[in-house]
Each structure stands twice: as C-alpha cells, then as structure tokens.
Write an enzyme that holds these catalytic residues in place. Structure first.
Site, short mmCIF file in Angstrom:
data_model
loop_
_atom_site.label_atom_id
_atom_site.label_comp_id
_atom_site.label_asym_id
_atom_site.label_seq_id
_atom_site.Cartn_x
_atom_site.Cartn_y
_atom_site.Cartn_z
CE LYS A 1 -1.30 -4.35 3.45
NZ LYS A 1 -1.58 -5.68 2.92
CB SER B 1 -0.86 -0.02 1.27
OG SER B 1 -1.45 1.26 1.49
CE1 TYR C 1 -3.63 -2.57 5.69
CE2 TYR C 1 -3.25 -0.24 5.22
CZ TYR C 1 -3.49 -1.52 4.78
OH TYR C 1 -3.61 -1.77 3.43
#
Ligand code: NAD
Ligand code: UD1
Length: 343
Positions: free
Chosen positions: A154, A126, A150
């Site tokens: 990643k 992302s 989050y």
C-alpha cells in the site's frame, strides 16, 4: 454528472457497495474482477438491488491485453482501483504473492490508463500505511511506515502514484480506510471472507451465527478505558459514499484522505453493540495480545470533511445491525456450507 467508472475488484466487499452507490448516483460502473476473492453471485445481487446489471469482465488486472480491450470498448472516464490482496497474515507467509499481485495489477492499470489518456483515479489505500502509531487522532501528515508486506504494498503504491501524478495531468485520490464493517441495509451484499476471518467484526458475526465457538479478545491490558484495543470502525455504505465524494472532488495531483468516523470504539464496545444487534450475548474469552497491534487507532477526518465534503454518518449500532442482517441471511456467505470450511 454521469460518468463511466471502471471499478477494479468491483465484486469484492467494498467494491460491490461502491458499485451500488455509483449506480444510485447515476454513474455507469464497469466492473473488472478475477473472482479470486468474490463470487459472481454478487453481480446478481447488485442487479436485483439496483435494477441495473453493470457490465462485468472477468479478468486479472495484471493482464494488460484484457484491460486494453475493456478500455477500448467502454469509453472509461475514471477508475476506482480496489483489486488486490488484503490479508495481513497471509502477506507475511507469502510476501512475494502480495508484491506480485498488488504491484502487478497497479502497474498494468496505470500503464493502460496512461496509454488511453485516462488520468482520474481513486485508490484503495489503508490506515496500515501509518504503521504502529501512538499518537491519535491520526492525520494525513502523520509519519508513514509499513509493518508487514501488505502494508508495504500500500505504501509503495502510494509512492508510485505520487511519482506518476507529479508528471502532470493526473488527478489521484489515495483513500486510507480505517476499519470498514457493516453491509448494505438490504442484507443482499456484505463481507464474505475466505477462511478464518482475521478482523474483529466478521469473526464475531461468525461466532454469532454459530460457525465459530467464541471470540478471542486480543488483550485486555492496553492503556485504554476498558483495556481492549480501540479502532475507528466505518460503515461500508459510508465508505462507498466516500468514494463518490472523492471522485467528485478530484483535483490535479495526488492527495491522501483518511476515511473513518473520527471516533474510536473498543473491542468490548463492539461486542456489546453486536450482541444487542444479534439479540443475545456473543461468547468470548480474553486472550493474549496479537503481535503488531496498537492500543488505539482513530482518524482525524478534518481533511475529508473540508476538501471532499464527506463525513461518515452511520453509528456503530447501524454497522452491527446491518452486518448481522447480511450474516444471518447468508450464514456461509455466497458459497454455502458445503464449500466453506467448518469449525
Ligand atoms: P475484497 O477481497 O473483498 O475485494 C477485492 C476484489 O478484488 C475481490 O473481488 C477479488 O476477487 C478482486 N481481485 C483481487 N486481485 C485481483 C486481480 N489481480 N485482478 C482482478 N481482480 C482482483 O477486499 P475489500 O475488503 O473489498 O478491499 C478492497 C480494497 O480495499 C483492497 O485493495 C484492500 O487492500 C483495501 N482495504 C480493505 C480494508 C478492509 O478492511 N476490507 C481496509 C483497508 C484497505
Ligand atoms: C487489521 C490489520 C491491519 C489492516 C486492518 C484492516 C493486523 C495486525 N492489522 O487491523 O493491517 O489494515 O486489519 O483490514 O492484522 N481483535 C480481537 N479478536 C479478533 C480480531 C481482532 O480482539 O479475533 C481486536 C484487535 O486486537 C483490534 C480490534 O479487534 O484491537 C480490531 O482488529 P481488526 O479488525 O483485525 O483490525 P485492525 O487491528 O485495525
């Protein structure tokens, strides 16, 4: 060349569109998904769209034994790994859940791939790995940083994959998505968020369909032409095609690619395009800025163009028209109004 591709999280938003693109390109996708954020109805929709019902196994990717059985049965050539949790706000409230799920699934998958001698992987990363940046366009060599759990998962998984690839024999693509929106042009599959959407497009489409009262525009005092935040929205069908391009161009080692359009649109640009698609003005109010938001984020897409031969082609208008077709055909997603929270 046709190949068998394991697609983790293949019934989710981006996974399902990628499965359709894989089938249309002559590949054989094998889907594993625990249905924690998707519906089995997506499998029926894929079958009626493509005329092919892909093999599906309901399992948690962290369950190594279940994964072994799939690899043993299906003769997997490569993997696209979408499965994971993705809600930024939830990750701040429940960080451990994010570390356990996102790392757990990836560790299990990598261990099984290693054991089975499968070394080709495309990973869903992302643009969040760039943290909050003030320099645009963002290329793949820009500084990295996580601003929430989050994002930390990643970034951590990217690092893990680089380490694994450095041992030799692996071919890994890290795809850093910018802002995926839109739906399959049939309206048969699309984004089906659980609870109140965090992201702009699903929220404003739920306003348009009457599920929510009005959009809150988070800040109109940014240093941008109309004062609202600018992002790089990419049609989910373009994104799906980007995965095929990444698979086709896998090379020894681990390489990151931005997947965006390379152009920015403001919140008011998106509102205007969405209102045109819907056929009426979508109500909104100006609200305070959202914590952690950058003013302007868009991708430098040179690397994907030159190394993957991939460019997104669909316009913001197409993104809105297709997202609206999905939303208006499925006002409450796959679950229906009785099982979805109301306003
Ligand atoms: P999604 O939630 O719609 O799809 C994820 C799918 O994975 C769901 O079907 C869910 O049921 C499944 N899943 C989750 N944990 C699992 C597990 N442990 N085992 C098996 N299945 C599991 O999300 P999406 O929008 O399609 O995103 C796919 C990937 O792309 C995610 O990794 C996400 O972090 C990443 N990504 C998404 C966006 C976005 O805006 N949608 C942006 C950047 C990156
Ligand atoms: C958000 C996440 C990011 C994640 C990305 C894709 C945050 C702080 N960032 O980014 O980590 O990678 O989604 O999943 O949550 N907006 C409104 N009203 C809304 C919703 C959004 O005005 O109700 C604005 C935002 O301020 C922003 C733009 O719309 O300017 C896009 O927001 P969003 O869709 O949430 O995407 P990102 O901010 O890029």
């Amino acid at each position: 060349m046709s190949s068998t591709v394991l697609v983790t999280g293949g019934l989710g938003y981006i996974g399902s569109h990628t499965v359709v693109a894989l089938i249309e390109a002559g590949h054989r996708p094998v889907i594993v998904d625990d249905l924690s954020n998707s519906s089995i109805a997506v499998l029926d929709a894929i079958a009626s769209l493509t005329g092919t019902r892909p093999t599906f196994c309901q399992l948690d990717v962290a369950d190594r034994g279940a994964l072994t059985a799939v690899f043993d049965d299906e003769n997997i050539d490569s993997v696209i790994h979408f499965a994971g949790l993705k809600a930024v706000g939830e990750s701040v409230e429940h960080p451990l859940r994010y570390y356990v799920t996102n790392y757990g699934a990836t560790l299990s998958l990598l261990s099984e791939m290693m054991a089975q001698g499968v070394h080709d992987l495309v990973f869903s990363s992302s643009a969040t790995v760039y943290g909050v940046t003030e320099t645009v366009p963002i290329d793949e060599d820009a500084p990295l940083g996580a601003i929430n759990p989050y994002g930390a998962t990643k970034l951590g998984i990217e690092g893990m994959l680089e380490d694994v690839a450095s041992t030799g024999g692996w071919r890994i693509a890290l795809l850093r998505y910018f802002n995926p929106v839109g739906a399959h042009p049939s309206g048969a599959i699309g984004e089906d968020p659980a609870g109140i959407p965090n992201n702009l497009m699903p929220y404003l489409m739920q306003v348009a369909v009457g599920r929510r009262e009005q959009l809150m525009v988070f800040g109109d005092d940014y240093d941008t032409p109309d004062g609202t935040g600018i992002r790089d929205y990419i049609h989910v069908m373009d994104l799906a095609e980007g995965h095929l391009a990444a698979l086709d161009h896998l090379r020894e080692g681990c390489r990151a690619f931005n997947l965006g359009t390379g152009a920015g649109a403001s919140v008011l640009d998106v509102l205007a395009a969405a209102s045109l698609a819907v056929g009426e003005a979508i109500p909104y109010v100006i609200a305070p800025r959202r914590a952690g938001d950058a003013a302007c984020v868009y991708a430098d897409v040179t690397r994907a163009r030159s190394e993957l031969d991939f460019s997104a082609t669909r316009t913001l208008e197409e993104m809105c028209v297709d997202h609206w077709r999905w939303q208006s055909l499925h006002p409450y997603g796959f679950a229906g109004p009785d099982t979805v929270e109301s306003l």
